[in-house]
Structures are given as C-alpha cells and as structure tokens.
Design an enzyme around this catalytic site. Structure first.
Site, mmCIF file in Angstrom:
data_model
loop_
_atom_site.group_PDB
_atom_site.id
_atom_site.type_symbol
_atom_site.label_atom_id
_atom_site.label_comp_id
_atom_site.label_asym_id
_atom_site.label_seq_id
_atom_site.Cartn_x
_atom_site.Cartn_y
_atom_site.Cartn_z
ATOM 1 N N ASP A 97 0.859 -1.182 0.000
ATOM 2 C CA ASP A 97 0.000 0.000 0.000
ATOM 3 C C ASP A 97 0.896 1.233 0.000
ATOM 4 O O ASP A 97 1.797 1.340 0.839
ATOM 5 C CB ASP A 97 -0.865 -0.021 1.269
ATOM 6 C CG ASP A 97 -2.291 0.393 1.016
ATOM 7 O OD1 ASP A 97 -2.475 1.496 0.467
ATOM 8 O OD2 ASP A 97 -3.214 -0.367 1.368
ATOM 9 N N ASP A 199 -3.144 4.615 -2.079
ATOM 10 C CA ASP A 199 -4.170 5.161 -1.201
ATOM 11 C C ASP A 199 -4.565 6.580 -1.633
ATOM 12 O O ASP A 199 -3.687 7.410 -1.918
ATOM 13 C CB ASP A 199 -3.577 5.208 0.215
ATOM 14 C CG ASP A 199 -4.615 5.468 1.275
ATOM 15 O OD1 ASP A 199 -5.538 4.653 1.408
ATOM 16 O OD2 ASP A 199 -4.507 6.494 1.976
ATOM 17 N N GLU A 255 -6.500 4.030 -5.572
ATOM 18 C CA GLU A 255 -7.799 4.246 -4.936
ATOM 19 C C GLU A 255 -8.275 5.609 -5.422
ATOM 20 O O GLU A 255 -7.842 6.641 -4.923
ATOM 21 C CB GLU A 255 -7.666 4.226 -3.415
ATOM 22 C CG GLU A 255 -9.027 4.257 -2.740
ATOM 23 C CD GLU A 255 -8.939 4.675 -1.283
ATOM 24 O OE1 GLU A 255 -9.831 4.310 -0.523
ATOM 25 O OE2 GLU A 255 -7.994 5.381 -0.903
ATOM 26 N N HIS A 331 -11.151 -3.383 3.340
ATOM 27 C CA HIS A 331 -11.094 -3.027 4.762
ATOM 28 C C HIS A 331 -11.894 -1.772 5.097
ATOM 29 O O HIS A 331 -11.944 -1.385 6.263
ATOM 30 C CB HIS A 331 -9.627 -2.834 5.157
ATOM 31 C CG HIS A 331 -9.007 -1.679 4.423
ATOM 32 N ND1 HIS A 331 -8.776 -1.699 3.068
ATOM 33 C CD2 HIS A 331 -8.628 -0.459 4.847
ATOM 34 C CE1 HIS A 331 -8.276 -0.550 2.700
ATOM 35 N NE2 HIS A 331 -8.167 0.238 3.747
ATOM 36 N N ASP A 332 -12.466 -1.122 4.089
ATOM 37 C CA ASP A 332 -13.274 0.084 4.339
ATOM 38 C C ASP A 332 -14.772 -0.156 4.148
ATOM 39 O O ASP A 332 -15.566 0.784 4.237
ATOM 40 C CB ASP A 332 -12.854 1.212 3.375
ATOM 41 C CG ASP A 332 -11.453 1.724 3.643
ATOM 42 O OD1 ASP A 332 -10.986 1.638 4.797
ATOM 43 O OD2 ASP A 332 -10.821 2.213 2.689
HETATM 44 C C1 NOJ Z 1 -8.235 4.986 2.333
HETATM 45 C C2 NOJ Z 1 -7.925 3.761 3.122
HETATM 46 O O1 NOJ Z 1 -8.412 2.646 2.455
HETATM 47 C C3 NOJ Z 1 -8.549 3.975 4.486
HETATM 48 O O2 NOJ Z 1 -8.554 2.812 5.261
HETATM 49 C C4 NOJ Z 1 -7.813 5.098 5.158
HETATM 50 O O3 NOJ Z 1 -8.449 5.417 6.362
HETATM 51 C C5 NOJ Z 1 -7.797 6.347 4.277
HETATM 52 N N1 NOJ Z 1 -7.533 6.071 2.894
HETATM 53 C C6 NOJ Z 1 -6.726 7.297 4.754
HETATM 54 O O4 NOJ Z 1 -5.464 6.798 4.451
#
Ligand code: NOJ
Length: 568
Positions: A97, A199, A255, A331-332
């Site tokens: 990541d 990210d 992302e 994970h989000d």
């Molecule tokens: C996206 C990540 O997937 C998330 O878990 C994180 O809190 C935020 N970006 C900040 O890095």
C-alpha cells in the site's frame, strides 16, 4: 511490460486482522507467511497488503511515520523480505500500500515542518494562515468528521489533513516531496515488491487556492469536489509512471476517490501511461442515500437495479481503453452479504451468488480476507468498535449535531462501518477463532464456531471451494478476461444476468439476488453449466427458474448458436 495482471486474481490482506504469530493480539508478517499455502490453494496470483510500515496506528497503519521500516507490531524488514521470497516461491506476487497523500504527524518530515516557517521541510505540507477571525483557512471538511485544518500553536498556522489530524497532507507541488516518494517506491521495488495499491491517489493534487465550498447544505465543513482530481493529478501520476513504474514489471491500482468514468479513463488508458486500474466507489453505494448531511451513514435498502446499472456503465465505458477493478469488499466496506444480501438463512448461497456476478465481469477481481469463507458483519456495541471513523462520526452526528439518534447511527454502522470487515480472520473454532493466542485488538465475531476456514476446507460445497473454482475459471477461460459484456434484464429487481462474448466462447451469468423464487426470461438452450451454487444447475429451457440466491455461469463455444440472449 506485460499485462499479466489482467488475468490475475488479487487477495487483500488486512495484516493486523489476518494471523497473529506471537500472541500480541495483532496479526503480523510471520502469520501471513504461515498462511501462504492456504492462499496458494485458493489460487490467487497477487496479495495486496494493507500498510505494514512503522506507524502510530491512529488510522491502523494508514498514518506512516517511516516508509522504509516495518512496524514492530507486524515484524521486521527481514520478515518482509522473507514474505516476498516465500510468496515468490509460490508464484504469488506482493503489492504494498502506497500511502502518500499524507504521512503520520510523527513522520520526520512533519516533525521538522511544524518547527518553524523557514524549516526546509515546511513546504512538504500545506500551512495556511487563519482567516482574520482566527478560523480555518476554508470550510473544507475531513473524511473523519470536523475540519480538514488543525491549528498549530508553534507557528500560528493551520495545516491541512483530509483524514485525522495526525495525518497531515503532503504537498505534491513540492518537487522534493515527489522525488522522496519515488525513492521510497524504488526502495521497496528493488527488494522485490511487485506493485502498488495507491491510497487516496485522487487527492494528491490540491486546488492550492483552497476555495471555500459555496454550497454548504447547512454544514459547517464540506467534503466535495475540491478534495479530489486537482489540476495536476494526472501530471503527477504520469511523472511517477515515467520515473518509477515504467522501470519495473509491476501492477498498479489507485484508490481513485472522487473519480468518475471520465477520470478513470484518464488513469487507466494504457496510452496515457498512468495506472493499470483504479478502485471506484459508485457500485458500493447501492444501499446509501446521497447528498445528506449524514454522509455515508445514511443507509437505504439495497437497490439491485442501481447496482446493475452502475456496474454495467463501468463495464461498457472501460471496454476499450481502460480496465476495471472488480470488488465488493475491502477493509473500508461492510461485508457484501450483510449489506446487499442475506447473511443468515441463505448465507452460503448468497456469498456464492455475489461472487458469481462479480467474478463473471471484465476486470481484475479482488477477494478480501474472509470473503472466501462468507464472513459477515459484526453488529457490535459502540464501545467494541475501534475505528476512528466510527467514533468521530458518532461524536459529530449523534452527540454534537444530533443529526441521527444513537440507534439509527448504530444500525448504519452495523451495515457500512469499516470494523465489520476488520474483525479477526476466523481460522478455526478454537479460542479467538485461531487468530491469536493473546487478546485480539478487535473482538472476534461471535459466529466463528460455524464460520471458519477449517470448516470451509472440510466441506466440499463450501464458499471457499466455490471461489477456488471461480479463480480457476478466470485462469482457464479467456473470455472472462477479454469478452464483451452485455447486461440482460436491466430493470429486473431481483435478477442480475449478463453475457460475455468472445470469438471463441460465450458465457451467460445469471443470479437471483433475492430470497424469493424468480424466473429469468433468458433461454439456456445450447448452453452448458460451468459453475452453479445449488447441488444441481438451475432448470432451464426457454426461461430459467431460480431458487433463492441461486446463481450459475453457462458457456458455449462460439458458433453453437447465432444469437446471444436478447436484452429484454
Ligand atoms: C483509504 C484507506 O483505504 C482507508 O482505510 C484510510 O483510512 C484512508 N484512505 C486514509 O489513508
């Protein structure tokens, strides 16, 4: 460089919740190494590791204080090199990541930056004077509630942070910042890392005049279009590609927060030399209301027609010069069967049905840890959750602004809260689900005695083996990689059906994503079933009778019939 990643299947590991090898309650790299054979057996080609770098863990590692060091919670750099070696021996690639929209406030750069206005690192971050009344430089909000600016007494200025105040945003306008990031990338790629998940890459270029959002919708702080797709975004990504990515045979996935189809085409058109693919979010909002002050916590019943339209639009728009990621979980996000499906009576069929419709699409599929055994949301009490996003939102929406009652908020968290996906991986029915011998950092889901890997491996009809087969199909049927996509029955409220077509082979993917019996008016004459999620394939001739959450993929060699099913 090759496009091997088009045929690959990615498995995402959230290291702190995957496997603890030393009893401290956190998953670690040695734990991952222990489980490589499990992943090899599943058939995945690439592992994406959420961050394992040194970090104060204010946002579970997405706040990095040293990009070149592994956090002791996860192990050592030597462990990371061992993981690379062991994965490569099994022909599995490792993606790390890259969190470079921001650092931790404990990173050396920020520690220096905040010392004085003329510190050489001052310009690594965004510092701005208060407005004449002492308030923040503008009305931008943080993704984790409140303002995106924090005042620092030391020098009397505010600094920018899109996430927690311990995650200051880096200033990519500064050439030194960009070069420092590229050095970090080279450092890891020279150690054997095979690519990057980037990210919040959509946030790295800022609108540096920092305009106020004119429309506030009654809110003090606003999150909107200025938070992403800044004027120099694609210039930066192209520079990164030129300086680093193009020198390695690697895979990249951004992302792409705030990115629509047009922006995604820019990122992923190979002629533009940016990224291989990006994550978008549109299809993950089929149970969320848009544009309310409650943000992501405003949930609504799942709308399959909306999901189909979104996925289909992306499939069609990126068909030529672009590439899709295929995911429902990470994970989000809450677990897909708990959000969009049924995680009780039809849990197994439902997990297989969602897997079928996703893995039949064109793009690179992502499996998130636990998805392959049908793990479900956790529905905890407020104090059981650990996620900073959940607690900040609770404070703002329930306590301070009284936009929601506690009950409504917790019901929403039970659907879309991030900790639903972060509960420890359920390996067996022993203590703490075999995740740790210590005390897990986040409670294990109480259903681990029924839902766990060892149960799945012992049951030939398990979700795990269904995923194994889907992954194998991706490797053996080129039509899954290259075939054209065409949506059938777009307005049907319960059935998701589509075809894939190539010169060699056609596929028909059909799933009933509901608890009732349904009839799909598509003919399967001349098609043979490839995979299905009930003991026998759905009965079909001129129309397909589908049991609750029944799903199947049919195939036929090209030329076996002139016509694909009509789009009715
Ligand atoms: C996206 C990540 O997937 C998330 O878990 C994180 O809190 C935020 N970006 C900040 O890095």
């Amino acid at each position: 460089m090759g496009d091997w990643w088009k045929k690959a299947v990615v498995y995402q590991i959230y290291p702190r919740s995957f496997k603890d090898s030393n009893g401290d309650g956190f998953g670690d790299l040695s734990g991952i190494i222990e489980k490589l054979d499990y992943l090899k057996n599943l058939g995945v080609d690439i592992i994406w590791l959420s961050p394992v770098y040194q970090s104060p863990q204010k946002d579970n590692g997405y706040d990095i204080s040293d990009y070149r060091k592994i956090d002791p919670r996860f192990g050592t750099n030597e462990d990371m090199y061992r993981l690379l070696d062991q994965a490569h021996r099994r022909n599995i690639k490792i993606v790390m990541d890259l969190v470079v929209n921001h650092t931790s406030d404990q990173h050396y750069w920020f520690q220096e930056s905040r010392k004085s206005k003329d510190n050489p690192y001052r310009d690594y971050y965004f510092w701005r004077d208060p407005k004449p009344d002492g308030s923040e430089p503008n009305n931008w909000g943080s993704h984790f509630s409140g303002s995106a600016w924090t005042f620092d007494e030391e020098t009397g200025q505010y600094y920018l942070h899109y996430f927690t105040k311990q995650q200051p945003d880096l200033n990519w306008e500064n050439e030194k910042v960009r070069q420092a990031v590229y050095d970090v990338m080279r450092f890891w790629m020279d150690k054997g890392v095979d690519g990057w998940r980037m990210d919040v890459i959509g946030g790295i270029s800022k609108y540096t005049d920092f305009p106020d959002y004119p429309e506030t919708n009654g809110q003090k702080y606003v999150l909107g279009k200025y938070h992403a797709n800044g004027p120099r975004l694609h210039e930066y990504v192209q520079e990164m590609n030129r300086e680093v990515l193009s020198k390695y045979d690697c895979v990249t996935v951004g992302e792409a927060n705030g990115s629509d189809i047009e922006a995604t085409k820019k990122y992923t058109d190979p002629r533009r030399h940016e990224l291989n693919m990006v994550f978008n979010f549109d299809h993950m909002a089929a149970d969320q209301k848009r544009g309310t002050p409650a943000g992501k916590w405003a949930v609504k019943p799942f709308d399959l027609v909306e999901l189909k339209k979104t996925l289909s639009d992306w499939q069609l728009e990126l068909a030529e010069n672009g590439w899709n990621t295929l995911y429902f979980e990470n994970h989000d996000q809450g677990r897909v069967i708990s959000r969009y499906g049924n995680d009780t009576a039809y849990r197994v069929q439902c997990a297989k049905a969602f897997a079928t419709v996703l893995h039949g699409l064109k793009g690179t599929p992502y499996v998130y840890q636990g998805e392959e055994i049908g793990m479900v949301n956790c529905d905890y009490e407020l104090n059981d959750y650990r996620d900073v996003e959940i607690h900040n939102a609770y404070r703002e929406l329930v306590i301070e602004e009284k936009i929601m009652t506690e009950k409504v908020f917790l019901d929403a968290v039970a659907k879309v809260g991030r900790d639903n996906a972060r509960t420890p991986m359920q390996w067996n029915n022993g203590s703490h689900a075999g995740f740790t011998e210590g005390t897990p950092w986040l409670k294990v889901n109480s259903n681990y005695k029924e839902i766990n890997v060892s149960q799945a491996l012992n049951d030939p009809d398990s979700i795990y083996y269904y995923y194994q087969k889907l992954i194998e199909l991706r490797h053996t049927h080129d039509v899954l990689t290259n075939g054209d996509f065409s949506l059938l029955l777009p307005d049907h409220p319960h059935i998701f059906a589509y075809t894939r077509h190539s010169e060699q082979e056609d596929l028909l993917v059909v799933a009933n994503l509901s608890e009732s019996q349904e009839v799909a008016t598509v003919s399967t004459e001349g098609w043979s079933p490839l995979i299905y999620n009930y003991p026998d394939p759905p009965s079909a001739l001129s129309e397909i009778q589908l049991r609750p959450y029944e799903a199947a993929i049919f195939h036929r060699a090209a030329g076996e019939s002139e016509q694909l099913p009509a789009n009715t």
